[in-house]
Design a protein around this motif. Structure first.
Motif, mmCIF file in Angstrom:
data_model
loop_
_atom_site.group_PDB
_atom_site.id
_atom_site.type_symbol
_atom_site.label_atom_id
_atom_site.label_comp_id
_atom_site.label_asym_id
_atom_site.label_seq_id
_atom_site.Cartn_x
_atom_site.Cartn_y
_atom_site.Cartn_z
ATOM 1 N N PRO A 205 4.586 4.649 -1.942
ATOM 2 C CA PRO A 205 4.223 6.017 -2.336
ATOM 3 C C PRO A 205 2.720 6.253 -2.396
ATOM 4 O O PRO A 205 2.264 7.394 -2.318
ATOM 5 N N GLY A 206 1.940 5.166 -2.538
ATOM 6 C CA GLY A 206 0.501 5.314 -2.692
ATOM 7 C C GLY A 206 0.156 5.852 -4.066
ATOM 8 O O GLY A 206 1.020 6.328 -4.802
ATOM 9 N N HIS A 207 -1.093 5.772 -4.427
ATOM 10 C CA HIS A 207 -1.561 6.393 -5.672
ATOM 11 C C HIS A 207 -3.027 6.767 -5.480
ATOM 12 O O HIS A 207 -3.887 5.939 -5.258
ATOM 13 N N PHE A 208 -3.269 8.062 -5.523
ATOM 14 C CA PHE A 208 -4.605 8.579 -5.258
ATOM 15 C C PHE A 208 -4.760 9.929 -5.942
ATOM 16 O O PHE A 208 -3.775 10.577 -6.306
ATOM 17 N N PRO A 209 -6.000 10.385 -6.135
ATOM 18 C CA PRO A 209 -6.220 11.674 -6.801
ATOM 19 C C PRO A 209 -5.721 12.832 -5.948
ATOM 20 O O PRO A 209 -5.901 12.849 -4.733
ATOM 21 N N GLU A 210 -5.080 13.793 -6.586
ATOM 22 C CA GLU A 210 -4.558 14.956 -5.867
ATOM 23 C C GLU A 210 -5.663 15.742 -5.179
ATOM 24 O O GLU A 210 -5.445 16.391 -4.162
ATOM 25 N N VAL A 211 -6.850 15.695 -5.749
ATOM 26 C CA VAL A 211 -7.955 16.479 -5.185
ATOM 27 C C VAL A 211 -8.658 15.738 -4.055
ATOM 28 O O VAL A 211 -9.563 16.273 -3.426
ATOM 29 N N LEU A 339 -1.012 -3.269 2.986
ATOM 30 C CA LEU A 339 -0.500 -2.360 1.965
ATOM 31 C C LEU A 339 -0.240 -3.086 0.649
ATOM 32 O O LEU A 339 -0.340 -2.489 -0.428
ATOM 33 N N TYR A 340 0.100 -4.363 0.720
ATOM 34 C CA TYR A 340 0.254 -5.132 -0.520
ATOM 35 C C TYR A 340 -1.095 -5.235 -1.235
ATOM 36 O O TYR A 340 -1.171 -5.118 -2.464
ATOM 37 N N ALA A 341 -2.153 -5.436 -0.447
ATOM 38 C CA ALA A 341 -3.490 -5.584 -1.027
ATOM 39 C C ALA A 341 -4.108 -4.253 -1.422
ATOM 40 O O ALA A 341 -4.936 -4.196 -2.334
ATOM 41 N N ARG A 342 -3.728 -3.179 -0.733
ATOM 42 C CA ARG A 342 -4.308 -1.860 -0.985
ATOM 43 C C ARG A 342 -3.171 -0.851 -1.152
ATOM 44 O O ARG A 342 -2.911 -0.014 -0.293
ATOM 45 N N SER A 343 -2.505 -0.939 -2.288
ATOM 46 C CA SER A 343 -1.303 -0.134 -2.527
ATOM 47 C C SER A 343 -1.597 1.338 -2.765
ATOM 48 O O SER A 343 -0.674 2.139 -2.922
ATOM 49 N N GLU A 344 -2.880 1.721 -2.801
ATOM 50 C CA GLU A 344 -3.197 3.142 -2.957
ATOM 51 C C GLU A 344 -2.834 3.951 -1.715
ATOM 52 O O GLU A 344 -2.752 5.182 -1.768
ATOM 53 N N CYS A 345 -2.619 3.285 -0.590
ATOM 54 C CA CYS A 345 -2.279 3.973 0.662
ATOM 55 C C CYS A 345 -0.781 4.285 0.709
ATOM 56 O O CYS A 345 0.045 3.475 0.290
ATOM 57 N N SER A 346 -0.443 5.441 1.248
ATOM 58 C CA SER A 346 0.961 5.802 1.442
ATOM 59 C C SER A 346 1.328 5.648 2.914
ATOM 60 O O SER A 346 0.457 5.489 3.775
#
Length: 393
Positions: A205-211, A339-346
């Motif tokens: 799903p990633g996790h990042f700021p909406e803006v 993606l395991y290392a940088r889970s902020e990506c969707s």
């Protein structure tokens, strides 16, 4: 009195991580005999049967999980009997899962791992990616890397003998091949037709700021219809001139010299696709693809794309990074580790309406094996990328 440690701070680089990770080797069927869990898929390509044909008579597994696609069901049935009969003869438990559902894949694998872990502390897994989609590969690897169990993983990959278009077809009329790759009609000669759905992978799903500003990492195939739909879903203005830094393209470069033309073919497809988003009359016109927004990664070297994705993620912090993976199957392995290392990506996938088996691939070519003796160790290595380490002096 507290003694202070002195030393030099060094950042653990992605290149150092790649040195510690294993390389692929040519497949030797004598090494493949016993596993706790084998995962494969049923596809219409000849190479779907590569492992079944190459495995030694002593091969055995406790559990076999076979992924089945919603697309091209009739064509896939050509190979289905051979694959299912093989595993019913060589495994204790054989089950199926929808290859198009990340959640179903994850749930089924975890159920099997839980059963095996009741009796074994170390679980040996085998994954045949020869006819697996990027969605299936990423979903399987996300599940395995998320597990707290001690897992070993062997990945088998068979190349086809020929890809379409073939070299003679492309070199005799490259413009026609590029036009076909850009076409969106449903006529028979196309490699694939239509787009049935565009979906986020629920396991990434990633996790990042909406803006945050959207940023796309595109790993294209040799058709632009599905990629175009993914771009539209992310942001219809993503490729406009005002968003020139919002997309990065990673092209596949075959290892064999005789296939290098496919990289130029793929790049030409994307260049022609991007022309509709650029205005050549502008004083500030720049070619759509440059060293700043594209690069090549070997289709057989999962480490190259792993390194590229880590570097892109780290240089675009604060942005809403989406990866659309449509590259080679071994590249998908590198994508999963990144993606395991940088889970902020969707992750975003697009399913075709149908593939054309007559315009996809032929035969069974070289066969490869990638062995991760310990997934826990692989996770440790990729998780360290970018961390500071103190080297005593």
């Amino acid at each position: 009195m507290v003694r202070r440690r002195s030393g030099i701070l060094n950042k653990f680089s992605v290149s150092e991580a790649c040195i510690d990770l294993p390389d692929i080797t040519l497949f030797n069927h004598d090494k493949i005999k016993t596993f706790d869990l084998v995962i494969t898929t049923v596809g219409f390509e000849d190479r779907s049967l590569a492992f079944v044909q190459e495995s030694c008579s002593e091969f055995q597994c406790e559990y076999a999980l076979v992924g089945k696609y919603k697309t091209n069901k009739v064509e896939n049935e050509i190979n289905e009997a051979s694959i299912t009969n093989f595993f019913m003869s060589h495994s204790i438990h054989t089950s199926e899962v929808c290859a198009d559902s990340p959640l179903a894949i994850s749930k089924k694998i975890n159920e099997i791992l839980d059963n095996i872990s009741q009796e074994k502390k170390i679980i040996r897994c085998f994954f045949d990616i020869s006819s697996a989609s990027n969605r299936f590969i990423l979903s399987v690897l996300q599940t395995l890397t998320s597990s707290n169990l001690e897992l070993g993983l062997s990945i088998f990959y068979a190349e086809p003998t020929d890809y379409f278009p073939q070299s003679s077809e492309y070199h005799s009329n490259p413009e026609a091949c590029i036009s076909e790759a850009l076409a969106s009609s449903s006529k028979e000669p196309l490699i694939e037709t239509g787009v049935s759905a565009v979906n986020e992978n629920e396991l990434y799903p990633g996790h990042f700021p909406e803006v945050g500003k959207p940023f796309l990492i595109s790993i294209p195939s040799y058709r632009m219809t599905r990629m175009g739909r993914c771009i539209q879903q992310i942001d219809e203005q993503l490729l406009s001139s005002s968003n020139k830094d919002s997309c990065f393209w990673i092209f596949g470069e075959p290892k064999k010299e005789i296939l290098k033309w496919r990289t130029m073919y793929q790049k030409s497809i994307v260049e022609n696709y991007l022309k509709k988003f650029t205005t050549e009359d502008s004083d500030s016109y720049q070619p759509p693809l440059t060293e700043e927004n594209s690069k090549r990664c070997c289709t057989l070297n999962y480490k190259e794309i792993l390194a590229a994705l880590i570097e892109l993620a780290d240089s675009n912090l604060g942005k809403r990074i989406t990866i659309v993976p449509m590259g080679s199957k071994l590249q998908a392995v590198g994508v999963a580790l990144a993606l395991y290392a940088r889970s902020e990506c969707s992750v975003l996938h697009a399913s075709p309406g149908a593939f054309n088996p007559n315009r996809y691939s032929n035969g069974i070519g070289d066969k490869w094996l990638l062995e991760f003796e310990s997934i826990s160790n692989v996770k440790r290595i990729v998780s360290k990328i970018g961390e500071l380490e103190l080297t005593p002096i």
